[in-house]
Design an enzyme around this catalytic site. Sequence first.
Site, PDB file in Angstrom:
ATOM      1  CE1 TYR A  18      65.181  17.121  28.858  1.00 49.89           C
ATOM      2  CE2 TYR A  18      67.051  18.602  28.991  1.00 49.89           C
ATOM      3  CZ  TYR A  18      65.879  18.132  29.503  1.00 49.89           C
ATOM      4  OH  TYR A  18      65.370  18.658  30.669  1.00 49.89           O
ATOM      5  CD  GLU A  40      65.900  18.583  36.778  1.00 55.39           C
ATOM      6  OE1 GLU A  40      67.024  18.759  37.283  1.00 55.39           O
ATOM      7  OE2 GLU A  40      65.632  18.908  35.617  1.00 55.39           O
ATOM      8  CD1 TRP A  48      69.899  17.558  31.348  1.00 56.78           C
ATOM      9  CD2 TRP A  48      69.110  16.750  33.264  1.00 56.78           C
ATOM     10  NE1 TRP A  48      68.627  17.063  31.121  1.00 56.78           N
ATOM     11  CE2 TRP A  48      68.128  16.560  32.285  1.00 56.78           C
ATOM     12  CE3 TRP A  48      68.843  16.309  34.572  1.00 56.78           C
ATOM     13  CZ2 TRP A  48      66.903  15.958  32.540  1.00 56.78           C
ATOM     14  CZ3 TRP A  48      67.619  15.709  34.826  1.00 56.78           C
ATOM     15  CH2 TRP A  48      66.665  15.535  33.823  1.00 56.78           C
TER      16      TRP A  48
END
Length: 187
Positions: A18, A40, A48
């Site tokens: 990522y 988000e 995350w």
Amino acid sequence: MTKHRCGWCVGDALYEAYHDQEWGKPVYDDDTIFEFLILETFQAGLSWITVLRKRENFKAALDAFDYKKIASYDEKKLEELMQNEGIIRNKLKIKATVTNAQAFMKVQEEFGTFSKYIWAFVDGKPIKNKVKNYKEAPANTPISDALSKDLKKRGFKFVGSTVMYAHMQATGMVNDHEVDCFRYNEV
């Protein structure tokens, strides 16, 4: 020779991929901006990596993040999402996804694209910070404060300043790669 990466992603293959391919790369297309916005908002209060590990499940459950479809989800669909063990089953966040899809389209109507709207907060180009250690990066800024406030005024949910700063980092509105990270000058 191994590439130097930002410290937050080192040691986890999914995180590293990522980081290497997406994080901090400027995103101007509405579809991807919306995907990150939704991810988000689900991340609020969580890590995350938790969201990243469920990203494909979210994509499947939320019609590939198609905001036009999401905007018309009914109670039956919301209940179906609440039963989906592959995603984060927070009723308020699931409802907010529909609300945010509707608000997203209103912003598009007003500005032509959501991208034009959101990138105006940074004058259309990324802010290149000089972060030496990822722990020094801010959690929010006056710009993310203003963006959050404006989004809330427009009816968006789960878009606090910290969430919006994370969104700005993810979509390349700010470059918070560590200065010695190989991606710092690439994005």
